[in-house]
Design a protein around this motif. Structure first.
Motif, PDB file in Angstrom:
ATOM      1  N   GLY A   2       0.806  -1.215   0.000  1.00 44.82           N
ATOM      2  CA  GLY A   2       0.000   0.000   0.000  1.00 44.82           C
ATOM      3  C   GLY A   2       0.835   1.259   0.000  1.00 44.82           C
ATOM      4  O   GLY A   2       1.865   1.334   0.669  1.00 44.82           O
ATOM      5  N   PHE A   3       0.391   2.257  -0.771  1.00 44.85           N
ATOM      6  CA  PHE A   3       1.100   3.535  -0.818  1.00 44.85           C
ATOM      7  C   PHE A   3       0.138   4.623  -1.274  1.00 44.85           C
ATOM      8  O   PHE A   3      -0.909   4.343  -1.873  1.00 44.85           O
ATOM      9  CB  PHE A   3       2.305   3.458  -1.769  1.00 44.85           C
ATOM     10  N   VAL A   4       0.496   5.862  -0.965  1.00 47.58           N
ATOM     11  CA  VAL A   4      -0.303   7.023  -1.360  1.00 47.58           C
ATOM     12  C   VAL A   4       0.428   7.773  -2.453  1.00 47.58           C
ATOM     13  O   VAL A   4       1.632   8.030  -2.346  1.00 47.58           O
ATOM     14  CB  VAL A   4      -0.564   7.951  -0.160  1.00 47.58           C
ATOM     15  N   ARG A  64      -8.229   0.570  -4.485  1.00 52.30           N
ATOM     16  CA  ARG A  64      -7.794   1.951  -4.352  1.00 52.30           C
ATOM     17  C   ARG A  64      -8.928   2.770  -3.748  1.00 52.30           C
ATOM     18  O   ARG A  64     -10.093   2.398  -3.836  1.00 52.30           O
ATOM     19  CB  ARG A  64      -7.403   2.540  -5.705  1.00 52.30           C
ATOM     20  N   PHE A  65      -8.580   3.897  -3.118  1.00 52.37           N
ATOM     21  CA  PHE A  65      -9.573   4.852  -2.643  1.00 52.37           C
ATOM     22  C   PHE A  65      -8.889   6.195  -2.442  1.00 52.37           C
ATOM     23  O   PHE A  65      -7.665   6.268  -2.308  1.00 52.37           O
ATOM     24  CB  PHE A  65     -10.251   4.386  -1.350  1.00 52.37           C
ATOM     25  N   LEU A 123      -8.608  -1.915  -8.313  1.00 57.51           N
ATOM     26  CA  LEU A 123      -7.416  -1.341  -8.916  1.00 57.51           C
ATOM     27  C   LEU A 123      -7.053  -2.171 -10.145  1.00 57.51           C
ATOM     28  O   LEU A 123      -6.798  -3.378 -10.037  1.00 57.51           O
ATOM     29  CB  LEU A 123      -6.253  -1.346  -7.915  1.00 57.51           C
ATOM     30  N   SER A 124      -7.035  -1.523 -11.297  1.00 53.26           N
ATOM     31  CA  SER A 124      -6.761  -2.246 -12.539  1.00 53.26           C
ATOM     32  C   SER A 124      -5.601  -1.653 -13.332  1.00 53.26           C
ATOM     33  O   SER A 124      -5.121  -2.273 -14.279  1.00 53.26           O
ATOM     34  CB  SER A 124      -8.011  -2.274 -13.425  1.00 53.26           C
ATOM     35  N   ASP A 125      -5.142  -0.472 -12.966  1.00 56.26           N
ATOM     36  CA  ASP A 125      -4.074   0.202 -13.699  1.00 56.26           C
ATOM     37  C   ASP A 125      -2.742  -0.511 -13.435  1.00 56.26           C
ATOM     38  O   ASP A 125      -2.261  -0.573 -12.303  1.00 56.26           O
ATOM     39  CB  ASP A 125      -3.994   1.663 -13.262  1.00 56.26           C
ATOM     40  N   VAL A 141      -4.345   9.475  -3.621  1.00 62.56           N
ATOM     41  CA  VAL A 141      -5.030   8.187  -3.743  1.00 62.56           C
ATOM     42  C   VAL A 141      -4.203   7.124  -3.030  1.00 62.56           C
ATOM     43  O   VAL A 141      -2.975   7.074  -3.177  1.00 62.56           O
ATOM     44  CB  VAL A 141      -5.236   7.789  -5.217  1.00 62.56           C
ATOM     45  N   PHE A 142      -4.875   6.253  -2.260  1.00 53.43           N
ATOM     46  CA  PHE A 142      -4.217   5.119  -1.628  1.00 53.43           C
ATOM     47  C   PHE A 142      -4.387   3.907  -2.541  1.00 53.43           C
ATOM     48  O   PHE A 142      -5.504   3.545  -2.910  1.00 53.43           O
ATOM     49  CB  PHE A 142      -4.816   4.815  -0.255  1.00 53.43           C
TER      50      PHE A 142
END
Length: 505
Positions: free
Chosen positions: A305-307, A320-321, A441-443, A311-312
């Motif tokens: 996890g990262f920001v 993601r959110f 998350l798909s990117d 976006v996280f």
């Protein structure tokens, strides 16, 4: 600071022990040989430490590098064995008066040495023989002698039974609960003191300050002695403490000395060599140490996890959110904590134990002290979700919350937002935006993000340190100055040819 009672156990830094009833226990301080009052017997400390150890491991995780874990465990036990031998010699010579039964009980207790998977530069000890260093700390050390001194420092806290003594003082002060269980951090904080505590008032932070400065100096003396008795040149640790001071300066996080329970790093930089001069240890083992840590994850591990740009992202769990603008994020294995900068509101994401969003929502409704005033079934970007709004009764009054349960990827995710009743109208829209932004998350540029790892490079020219960073990977959270600190050198300092440097791969 505000807490919902059923969520208290999820807060990462709050491993607290109830003060035992009665007049406490008589402890022996193996560093000084003195008898002292404590809150717990040694048997109780071992039990409490074991319970807390499970929470620490679950919360932060251990290094996946078995070689590094074995290396630290082996070195820790070498320093521990020599510490006990030194205590035995001091007692035999009459230098200290020792309770033989108490000493035997402690010596027969297996100690546990662990490497936590955290980028924060930290080391700490739990009562009963649990000693931790982070991979962040190991990356900032230059040799085995420095690690031996750090491990000796933490062993000193344990055998001096500082947690028990500090807890007894808190009991006399009628604090009710004691935050002294996790203590002895090299920096006096680190990621075990982050999370919600980071967003609270200075008063809340002072409540959870670790051992007193006298105990820290006592542990420093022990750390020097124990590592020197193991054959190491403990004076090497002075360079590490100089780095600690630079880390604090770079982060703007240095406390005034009268507020810090740890001696200022500059003080320790001076006193460590003075203490070491009383002994004759010579081992440094720099190349051996660097070989052990080569390939270690450097900085944050983005797989967990990262920001980025508000976006996280979580590549491993593929979600993601959005994060409210300016809010601070503390990411651990069990929860993502997002705090309003002034500590007025908190968002927390974690996994719920139920198999559906509806079941999780129903369980919350049934909790004592919970009053639900609104419920909405909705779709979180195609994922079934339930939103609950309400209040939670606390001893000091009620707080308001918004709770979202989202089914995704075979899990149920719980996102909680809470604040006091007066602030709810202000922060509820932020809570809702974050909860409704949760999605798959798909990117590939985020899904495939990999950590930066540590390279050990022998340089073939004499040049400023900064020149060796050209073409190297950027490390999230580490600036060029931070990489210089990592190597215990100046950014513009000339590095002689043949020097081994720790650089991002």
């Amino acid at each position: 600071m505000i807490f919902l009672s059923r969520w208290r156990q999820r807060l990462p830094f709050l491993v607290v022990f109830l003060v035992l009833s009665g007049c406490g226990a008589q402890n022996v301080n193996l560093v000084t040989g003195e008898s002292q009052r404590g809150a717990y017997s040694w048997t109780q400390q071992v039990q409490l430490g074991g319970q807390a150890d499970q929470q620490i491991v679950a919360q932060y995780g251990l290094t996946t590098n078995a070689g590094v874990a074995d290396y630290v465990d082996e070195l820790g036990n070498v320093v521990l064995s020599n510490a006990f031998d030194a205590i035995e010699r001091a007692a035999a010579s009459g230098e200290v008066q020792l309770d033989r039964a108490a000493f035997s009980e402690i010596r027969q207790t297996p100690f546990t040495f662990r490497v936590l998977d955290s980028p924060v530069v930290n080391a700490f000890a739990l009562p009963g023989g649990y000693v931790y260093v982070t991979r962040g700390l190991m990356a900032h050390l230059d040799n085995e002698a420095q690690l031996a001194m750090v491990l000796g420092h933490e062993i000193g806290h344990v055998v001096a039974q500082h947690s028990s003594r500090q807890a007894f003082k808190a009991q006399l002060g009628q604090l009710g609960v004691v935050g002294a269980a996790i203590g002895g951090a090299v920096l006096g904080g680190g990621d075990l003191a982050q999370g919600i505590l980071e967003y609270g008032s200075q008063g809340a932070q002072l409540l959870f300050l670790k051992y007193g400065r006298d105990a820290e100096r006592e542990a420093d003396e022990a750390g020097v002695a124990y590592s020197e008795f193991s054959g190491y040149d403990a004076a090497q640790a002075a360079d590490f403490f100089r780095s600690l001071g630079r880390i604090q300066e770079a982060g703007g996080g240095a406390l005034p000395s009268f507020l810090s329970t740890h001696p200022d790093p500059s003080e320790r930089e001076q006193t460590i060599p003075q203490l070491a001069s009383l002994y004759e240890g010579t081992m440094v083992n720099a190349s051996e140490y660097l070989a052990e840590i080569e390939g270690m994850v450097l900085g944050e591990n983005p797989r967990e996890g990262f920001v980025e740009n508000g976006v996280f992202y979580h590549p491993e769990l593929a979600f993601r959110f959005t994060v409210p603008n300016g809010w601070q994020v503390s990411n651990t294995r069990q929860a993502v904590l997002i705090g309003e900068p002034n500590g007025r509101a908190i968002l927390q994401l974690s996994l719920a134990s139920q198999s559906s969003a509806a079941q999780a929502a129903q369980e919350l409704r049934g909790q004592q002290g919970i009053s639900v005033t609104g419920q909405e079934n909705y779709s979180a970007n195609g994922n079934p979700a339930v939103l609950l709004e309400g209040q939670a009764a606390q001893q000091t009054g009620s707080i308001s919350f918004l709770a979202s349960y989202i089914e995704y990827g075979g899990n149920v995710y719980e996102i909680l937002g809470y604040t006091n009743q007066q602030g709810y109208q202000t922060y509820a829209p932020e809570f809702s935006r974050t909860m409704r932004s949760f999605q798959r998350l798909s990117d590939s540029q985020y899904l495939n993000r990999q950590p930066v790892r540590l390279d050990v490079v022998t340089v073939n020219r004499s040049a400023p340190f900064s020149s060796f960073l050209n073409g190297r990977a950027d490390v999230p959270g580490l600036t060029p100055e931070g990489l210089a600190i990592l190597n215990q050198v100046g950014l513009s300092e000339t590095i002689p040819s043949g020097t081994q440097l720790k650089l991002p791969r």
